[in-house]
Design a protein around this motif. Sequence first.
Motif, PDB file in Angstrom:
ATOM      1  N   TYR A 117     -12.846  -4.076   1.065  1.00 27.28           N
ATOM      2  CA  TYR A 117     -12.791  -4.951  -0.099  1.00 27.28           C
ATOM      3  C   TYR A 117     -11.587  -4.563  -0.959  1.00 27.28           C
ATOM      4  O   TYR A 117     -11.071  -3.448  -0.889  1.00 27.28           O
ATOM      5  CB  TYR A 117     -14.077  -4.861  -0.925  1.00 27.28           C
ATOM      6  CG  TYR A 117     -14.526  -3.441  -1.177  1.00 27.28           C
ATOM      7  CD1 TYR A 117     -14.000  -2.700  -2.231  1.00 27.28           C
ATOM      8  CD2 TYR A 117     -15.464  -2.831  -0.345  1.00 27.28           C
ATOM      9  CE1 TYR A 117     -14.400  -1.399  -2.457  1.00 27.28           C
ATOM     10  CE2 TYR A 117     -15.871  -1.538  -0.571  1.00 27.28           C
ATOM     11  CZ  TYR A 117     -15.338  -0.818  -1.624  1.00 27.28           C
ATOM     12  OH  TYR A 117     -15.730   0.470  -1.842  1.00 27.28           O
ATOM     13  N   ALA A 118     -11.147  -5.499  -1.780  1.00 25.85           N
ATOM     14  CA  ALA A 118     -10.040  -5.244  -2.702  1.00 25.85           C
ATOM     15  C   ALA A 118     -10.557  -4.476  -3.912  1.00 25.85           C
ATOM     16  O   ALA A 118     -11.741  -4.549  -4.255  1.00 25.85           O
ATOM     17  CB  ALA A 118      -9.409  -6.559  -3.140  1.00 25.85           C
ATOM     18  N   VAL A 119      -9.669  -3.722  -4.567  1.00 22.74           N
ATOM     19  CA  VAL A 119     -10.051  -2.959  -5.750  1.00 22.74           C
ATOM     20  C   VAL A 119      -9.125  -3.306  -6.911  1.00 22.74           C
ATOM     21  O   VAL A 119      -7.998  -3.760  -6.720  1.00 22.74           O
ATOM     22  CB  VAL A 119     -10.017  -1.434  -5.492  1.00 22.74           C
ATOM     23  CG1 VAL A 119     -11.062  -1.029  -4.491  1.00 22.74           C
ATOM     24  CG2 VAL A 119      -8.653  -0.994  -5.051  1.00 22.74           C
ATOM     25  N   ARG A 120      -9.638  -3.087  -8.106  1.00 25.43           N
ATOM     26  CA  ARG A 120      -8.845  -3.316  -9.317  1.00 25.43           C
ATOM     27  C   ARG A 120      -9.169  -2.216 -10.318  1.00 25.43           C
ATOM     28  O   ARG A 120     -10.061  -1.391 -10.079  1.00 25.43           O
ATOM     29  CB  ARG A 120      -9.132  -4.683  -9.919  1.00 25.43           C
ATOM     30  CG  ARG A 120     -10.547  -4.840 -10.423  1.00 25.43           C
ATOM     31  CD  ARG A 120     -10.764  -6.229 -11.013  1.00 25.43           C
ATOM     32  NE  ARG A 120     -12.161  -6.453 -11.292  1.00 25.43           N
ATOM     33  CZ  ARG A 120     -12.722  -6.233 -12.465  1.00 25.43           C
ATOM     34  NH1 ARG A 120     -12.003  -5.793 -13.468  1.00 25.43           N
ATOM     35  NH2 ARG A 120     -14.006  -6.461 -12.642  1.00 25.43           N
ATOM     36  N   ASP A 121      -8.485  -2.193 -11.434  1.00 25.42           N
ATOM     37  CA  ASP A 121      -8.677  -1.197 -12.493  1.00 25.42           C
ATOM     38  C   ASP A 121      -8.654   0.221 -11.931  1.00 25.42           C
ATOM     39  O   ASP A 121      -9.565   1.025 -12.151  1.00 25.42           O
ATOM     40  CB  ASP A 121      -9.990  -1.432 -13.252  1.00 25.42           C
ATOM     41  CG  ASP A 121      -9.996  -2.757 -14.001  1.00 25.42           C
ATOM     42  OD1 ASP A 121      -8.888  -3.244 -14.312  1.00 25.42           O
ATOM     43  OD2 ASP A 121     -11.078  -3.286 -14.269  1.00 25.42           O
ATOM     44  N   VAL A 122      -7.610   0.523 -11.211  1.00 29.91           N
ATOM     45  CA  VAL A 122      -7.445   1.853 -10.631  1.00 29.91           C
ATOM     46  C   VAL A 122      -6.996   2.796 -11.746  1.00 29.91           C
ATOM     47  O   VAL A 122      -6.023   2.529 -12.450  1.00 29.91           O
ATOM     48  CB  VAL A 122      -6.406   1.830  -9.495  1.00 29.91           C
ATOM     49  CG1 VAL A 122      -6.165   3.217  -8.953  1.00 29.91           C
ATOM     50  CG2 VAL A 122      -6.850   0.879  -8.408  1.00 29.91           C
ATOM     51  N   GLU A 123      -7.730   3.902 -11.924  1.00 35.06           N
ATOM     52  CA  GLU A 123      -7.368   4.894 -12.931  1.00 35.06           C
ATOM     53  C   GLU A 123      -6.801   6.125 -12.233  1.00 35.06           C
ATOM     54  O   GLU A 123      -7.395   6.643 -11.290  1.00 35.06           O
ATOM     55  CB  GLU A 123      -8.570   5.296 -13.781  1.00 35.06           C
ATOM     56  CG  GLU A 123      -8.204   6.288 -14.863  1.00 35.06           C
ATOM     57  CD  GLU A 123      -9.379   6.675 -15.740  1.00 35.06           C
ATOM     58  OE1 GLU A 123      -9.159   7.465 -16.675  1.00 35.06           O
ATOM     59  OE2 GLU A 123     -10.498   6.209 -15.490  1.00 35.06           O
ATOM     60  N   ILE A 124      -5.645   6.563 -12.716  1.00 41.37           N
ATOM     61  CA  ILE A 124      -5.021   7.769 -12.171  1.00 41.37           C
ATOM     62  C   ILE A 124      -4.913   8.812 -13.270  1.00 41.37           C
ATOM     63  O   ILE A 124      -4.858   8.477 -14.455  1.00 41.37           O
ATOM     64  CB  ILE A 124      -3.624   7.486 -11.580  1.00 41.37           C
ATOM     65  CG1 ILE A 124      -2.679   6.982 -12.666  1.00 41.37           C
ATOM     66  CG2 ILE A 124      -3.690   6.536 -10.422  1.00 41.37           C
ATOM     67  CD1 ILE A 124      -1.221   7.082 -12.300  1.00 41.37           C
ATOM     68  N   VAL A 125      -4.878  10.071 -12.873  1.00 37.38           N
ATOM     69  CA  VAL A 125      -4.640  11.184 -13.784  1.00 37.38           C
ATOM     70  C   VAL A 125      -3.521  12.016 -13.182  1.00 37.38           C
ATOM     71  O   VAL A 125      -3.563  12.372 -12.009  1.00 37.38           O
ATOM     72  CB  VAL A 125      -5.907  12.047 -13.978  1.00 37.38           C
ATOM     73  CG1 VAL A 125      -5.577  13.302 -14.753  1.00 37.38           C
ATOM     74  CG2 VAL A 125      -6.963  11.262 -14.699  1.00 37.38           C
ATOM     75  N   CYS A 126      -2.505  12.296 -13.991  1.00 39.67           N
ATOM     76  CA  CYS A 126      -1.382  13.113 -13.539  1.00 39.67           C
ATOM     77  C   CYS A 126      -1.407  14.443 -14.296  1.00 39.67           C
ATOM     78  O   CYS A 126      -1.463  14.463 -15.525  1.00 39.67           O
ATOM     79  CB  CYS A 126      -0.065  12.399 -13.788  1.00 39.67           C
ATOM     80  SG  CYS A 126       0.102  10.868 -12.873  1.00 39.67           S
TER      81      CYS A 126
END
Length: 180
Positions: A117-126
């Motif tokens: 499935y497709a995903v949205r609102d991807v949160e990343i932490v650097c």
Amino acid sequence: MNAGFGRIGRGSFAGNGEDPPRRQPPTSVWLKRGLLWLLAMLVVGGALWLLMPSSEGEPTKLALASIDPAPPTTASDTSTAEAAGLDRMTISSQTWRRGGLGSKALVTFTVRNDNEYAVRDVEIVCAFTRRDGSHLTDRSRVLADIVGMKSRKTFARVPVGFVNVNADQAKCSLVTARRA
């Protein structure tokens, strides 16, 4: 025979071989004094500013948590409220550079989605570290774009926030994502 007494009583403007003393207008004297006082105040103010303690203190460490959204109330909300499985999502490549006069971090990375499935609102932490490997700061960012199913998407020069001037390395990771 001349004893030189002929010049007595004539004042300092007599032709005795010397030029008369120059007099400056009062405005130029006050202007020079004012500029000297301004320069002195700038030097003292700069010295005081440098000696003041900074209010930054120790860098704060952020606790990373993933909060799942509330369960859907109807069957039609099922596709928008479910959290995506991060075990099938990865960041396949990443680089970073400085922007904004060297104070902002711009991260370029590729998110790979192997889910069905497709995903949205991807949160990343650097996480940013010094050259010796000691931790400096963490910055997070939520990306509102959609990454299609079984595909990858490159995000170029994403501003993740202000970064310490001593930062030398960055390592980004995925925190949360939602089904599209």
